[in-house]
Scaffold this motif. Sequence first.
Motif, PDB file in Angstrom:
ATOM      1  N   MET A   1      83.972  -2.980  18.402  1.00  0.00           N
ATOM      2  CA  MET A   1      83.135  -3.639  17.071  1.00  0.00           C
ATOM      3  C   MET A   1      81.696  -2.448  17.071  1.00  0.00           C
ATOM      4  O   MET A   1      80.876  -2.555  17.198  1.00  0.00           O
ATOM      5  N   PRO A   2      82.674  -1.601  16.326  1.00  0.00           N
ATOM      6  CA  PRO A   2      82.101  -0.111  16.221  1.00  0.00           C
ATOM      7  C   PRO A   2      81.263  -0.151  14.950  1.00  0.00           C
ATOM      8  O   PRO A   2      80.595  -1.161  13.860  1.00  0.00           O
ATOM      9  N   VAL A   3      80.103   0.843  14.843  1.00  0.00           N
ATOM     10  CA  VAL A   3      79.233   1.146  13.571  1.00  0.00           C
ATOM     11  C   VAL A   3      79.952   1.576  12.483  1.00  0.00           C
ATOM     12  O   VAL A   3      80.860   2.054  12.414  1.00  0.00           O
ATOM     13  N   ARG A   4      79.337   0.782  11.342  1.00  0.00           N
ATOM     14  CA  ARG A   4      79.973   1.839  10.011  1.00  0.00           C
ATOM     15  C   ARG A   4      79.582   2.960   9.646  1.00  0.00           C
ATOM     16  O   ARG A   4      78.435   3.697   9.018  1.00  0.00           O
ATOM     17  N   TRP A 110      97.105  -4.313   9.114  1.00  0.00           N
ATOM     18  CA  TRP A 110      95.858  -3.515   9.275  1.00  0.00           C
ATOM     19  C   TRP A 110      95.297  -2.101   8.722  1.00  0.00           C
ATOM     20  O   TRP A 110      94.399  -1.399   9.678  1.00  0.00           O
ATOM     21  N   GLU A 111      96.255  -1.805   8.095  1.00  0.00           N
ATOM     22  CA  GLU A 111      95.759  -0.016   7.194  1.00  0.00           C
ATOM     23  C   GLU A 111      96.234   0.636   8.662  1.00  0.00           C
ATOM     24  O   GLU A 111      96.636   2.005   8.437  1.00  0.00           O
ATOM     25  N   ALA A 112      97.197   0.598   9.333  1.00  0.00           N
ATOM     26  CA  ALA A 112      98.349   1.182  10.709  1.00  0.00           C
ATOM     27  C   ALA A 112      99.521   1.591   9.995  1.00  0.00           C
ATOM     28  O   ALA A 112      99.585   0.562  10.147  1.00  0.00           O
ATOM     29  N   ALA A 171      86.167  -4.423  11.640  1.00  0.00           N
ATOM     30  CA  ALA A 171      87.414  -4.141  11.120  1.00  0.00           C
ATOM     31  C   ALA A 171      88.981  -3.608  11.476  1.00  0.00           C
ATOM     32  O   ALA A 171      90.032  -4.019  10.590  1.00  0.00           O
ATOM     33  N   GLY A 172      88.388  -3.095  12.409  1.00  0.00           N
ATOM     34  CA  GLY A 172      89.417  -2.453  12.803  1.00  0.00           C
ATOM     35  C   GLY A 172      90.397  -3.136  13.810  1.00  0.00           C
ATOM     36  O   GLY A 172      90.219  -4.312  14.331  1.00  0.00           O
ATOM     37  N   ASP A 191      90.248   2.045  12.920  1.00  0.00           N
ATOM     38  CA  ASP A 191      89.906   1.750  11.667  1.00  0.00           C
ATOM     39  C   ASP A 191      89.587   3.106  10.703  1.00  0.00           C
ATOM     40  O   ASP A 191      88.365   3.807  11.440  1.00  0.00           O
ATOM     41  N   PRO A 192      90.035   3.630   9.540  1.00  0.00           N
ATOM     42  CA  PRO A 192      89.970   4.763   9.663  1.00  0.00           C
ATOM     43  C   PRO A 192      88.584   5.397   8.601  1.00  0.00           C
ATOM     44  O   PRO A 192      87.842   5.771   8.385  1.00  0.00           O
TER      45      PRO A 192
END
Length: 220
Positions: A1-4, A110-112, A171-172, A191-192
């Motif tokens: 759960m990182p910062v955006r 998941w965009e990977a 999101a990631g 997460d891109p």
Amino acid sequence: MPVRVVESSAPSQVSGFPTCQGANLGSALPPTCTLLSVGQAFAGTQNVSSTQKDEAWKVNVRIQGCDLDHGYLCGTMEALNVPLADTPVVTFWEGEIVDNKNYTFFTGKWEATPEDDIRHWSKFQSFSPLLNQVEADGGKSLDLSNCPYIFMRWKEQYFVNVGLDCGLTIAGFYYVCFSCSDGSINGFYYDPNSSPFQKLELKSTNEGRSGFSFSSYQLQ
């Protein structure tokens, strides 16, 4: 759960992993491990450092459900010292176990991309003996039953105790490597739109077990 946030930083390597032995051609489930079971708790940190500052959050994880036959598990993740939150932030996640029966090393969502998959799995030294075969066919022909590591993806599904406006993103997802010998967990967040290769490091604890089992679940 990182910062955006989007940062460019040099990826770090995980050290101290013995290599994965006995990865032969075939088709079998990963080894059963008592430390990867319902109610097991883990504690450690997630490194969310950026080019501006070094930062790590204390993290607790508990497995709430596990269905090895279907390559599924789920649990909660609690971040204790998130600067933007007044209280610990808890998320619910679902996991895919790479078993070549239900899931392979290639994510496919998941965009990977396959390149993203190889880049992240290769951060684990225990993945090195598997690399050539994964590049060839996604690792579908690998026999993982003798490997002392279990590879997984963890995808946070929702925040349990805060709103979507908390300043964090789910999101990631995490590429995860679990050691059957000592219950340690290492992971990298993908997460891109977040800082690359944020590292998750956890160790199993002796807290009391609680949770529930599943007959069949699958991520969407």
